[in-house]
Design an enzyme around this catalytic site. Structure first.
Site, mmCIF file in Angstrom:
data_model
loop_
_atom_site.group_PDB
_atom_site.id
_atom_site.type_symbol
_atom_site.label_atom_id
_atom_site.label_comp_id
_atom_site.label_asym_id
_atom_site.label_seq_id
_atom_site.Cartn_x
_atom_site.Cartn_y
_atom_site.Cartn_z
ATOM 1 C CB CYS A 193 4.907 -0.407 1.330
ATOM 2 S SG CYS A 193 5.500 0.440 -0.138
ATOM 3 C CG HIS A 234 4.274 -1.726 -4.385
ATOM 4 N ND1 HIS A 234 3.861 -1.915 -5.686
ATOM 5 C CD2 HIS A 234 3.290 -1.007 -3.791
ATOM 6 C CE1 HIS A 234 2.674 -1.360 -5.865
ATOM 7 N NE2 HIS A 234 2.314 -0.788 -4.730
ATOM 8 C CG ASP A 275 -0.265 -0.011 2.534
ATOM 9 O OD1 ASP A 275 0.971 0.243 2.569
ATOM 10 O OD2 ASP A 275 -0.920 -0.258 3.557
#
Length: 315
Positions: free
Chosen positions: A96, A307, A93
Site C-alpha cells: 500500500c 495501512h 495490502d
C-alpha cells in the site's frame, strides 16, 4: 497502410524522441482511449475515487469512545488547518505505501529522477552482479509471487523496464485530467502494478548497496542510512534484502526507515499524517532531510502505521 504511433501511444512501450510527423493523431487518440477503457473495466479498485474527508471520518469513527472522539478531532484538524478535503482509500495490502506514493508521482506528472536518467537502470541487475560482485541478488524475492526460476535478472529487467516506460509515458502527458484517467486505469492492472513495485524495491536495494560502499570508503551518506545499517537485521545490503525487502508486498510493508529510503530513491518528500497521534509531535512526520526541500511532495494518511491512504487537498 502501416500506422505510426506518437510517443505516448506505442503499443510496445517503445519511446520515441518526438511525435512522428506521419502519425495519425486521431488514431493515436482512439488507441489511447481504447487502452484506458480496456483496463478501466477490469480494474481491481486498488485506489478508490476521492470521498469527502469528514464524511469518511464520520462513517469510520462514529462510536462514542475516547479513541473515536480523538480521531474525529484529528480529521477536523486536517480539514481546517491542513486543507485536506478528500481521501482516496488505498487497498490495504503490503504494497500500500508503494502504491500510494507511486500513484501520486504519476498523477502529478513528476518526471523521472535525474539519477535514473543519467544511468541505464535496465542494466542495474547485471551491474550489481558482474561489476560489483553482488551474486546474492539472485536470491531476490518478488513479493507474494513464489518465484523459483533461475532467471531472476531477466525478471528484474522486465520489472524495471515496465516502471521506466510507464513513468516516462505518463509524465509526458500535460493534461492533468487525461493523466489522472490513465493513472487510475494503470493502477487497476494488478500484474503491471506488482511489476512496478518490485522495480521500486530493487532500485531501493541498489541505493542501499551504493550507500554501503560509500560508508566503507568513509564517504558522506544521508543520515538515515546510518540508522538502517545499525539494525541487527540490516547490517549490510544482503541482510537488508533477505530480512526486509524480500518480504515487502508479501508478509510486511515498509518500516519507518524504509520510508526515508523510498523518498530518497524516488526523489520525493513523503509527508505522513497520523490521526491516531493527534496532539503530539508525531501527528505529522516528514520523511526527508534538510537539503531535500526542493523535491516534490507526496502525502500519506495512516491510522495505524501499517495501512496508508492518500489525502487530497483538491480535485
Amino acid at each position: 497502410m502501416k500506422k505510426s504511433f506518437c510517443q505516448s501511444c506505442s503499443p510496445t512501450g517503445q519511446m520515441f524522441a518526438s511525435c512522428c510527423p506521419l502519425a495519425d493523431f486521431s488514431f493515436c487518440l482512439v488507441f489511447r482511449w481504447s487502452r484506458y477503457l480496456k483496463i478501466k473495466f477490469t480494474k481491481n479498485d486498488s485506489i478508490q475515487a476521492e470521498v469527502d474527508l469528514l464524511g469518511y471520518c464520520a462513517k469510520e469513527w462514529k462510536e462514542e469512545t475516547e479513541q473515536a472522539r480523538q480521531m474525529r478531532e484529528a480529521y477536523e484538524e486536517l480539514f481546517w488547518k491542513h486543507h485536506v478535503k478528500y481521501i482516496r482509500q488505498v487497498r490495504e495490502d503490503n504494497y500500500c505505501v508503494l502504491r500510494a506514493v507511486l500513484f501520486q508521482i504519476f498523477s502529478q506528472g513528476i518526471p523521472l529522477p535525474p539519477w535514473m536518467k543519467a544511468i541505464d537502470v535496465l542494466k542495474l541487475p547485471e551491474k550489481l552482479l558482474y561489476s560489483q560482485g553482488c551474486n546474492w541478488i539472485q536470491q531476490y524475492s518478488f513479493g507474494p509471487e513464489q518465484y523459483t526460476s533461475s532467471n531472476t535478472l531477466g525478471k528484474l529487467r522486465k520489472c524495471i523496464d515496465m516502471l521506466k516506460n510507464q513513468w516516462v509515458e505518463i509524465s509526458s502527458i500535460k493534461d492533468p485530467y487525461e493523466r489522472g484517467n490513465l493513472c487510475s486505469a494503470l493502477f487497476g492492472d494488478e500484474s503491471t502494478e506488482h511489476q512496478m513495485y518490485e522495480a521500486v524495491k530493487f532500485i531501493m536495494l541498489y541505493q542501499v548497496i551504493e550507500a554501503y560502499e560509500c560508508l566503507a570508503n568513509k564517504e558522506h551518506i544521508p543520515s538515515f542510512f546510518h540508522l538502517l545499517f545499525t539494525r541487527d537485521t540490516s547490517l549490510d545490503p544482503l541482510s537488508y534484502m533477505m530480512n526486509h525487502l524480500n518480504s515487502v508486498g508479501d508478509k510486511r510493508g515498509l518500516d519507518q526507515v524504509d520510508m526515508f529510503l523510498l523518498g530518497y530513491t524516488l526523489k520525493v518528500k513523503i509527508i505522513v499524517y497520523r490521526p491516531f497521534k493527534f496532539n503530539s509531535a508525531d501527528f505529522q512526520v516528514n520523511y526527508m532531510e534538510a537539503y531535500q526541500r526542493d523535491w516534490h511532495e507526496v502525502f500519506l494518511l495512516t491510522e495505524d502505521d501499517q495501512h496508508y491512504h492518500i489525502p487530497v487537498t483538491q480535485i
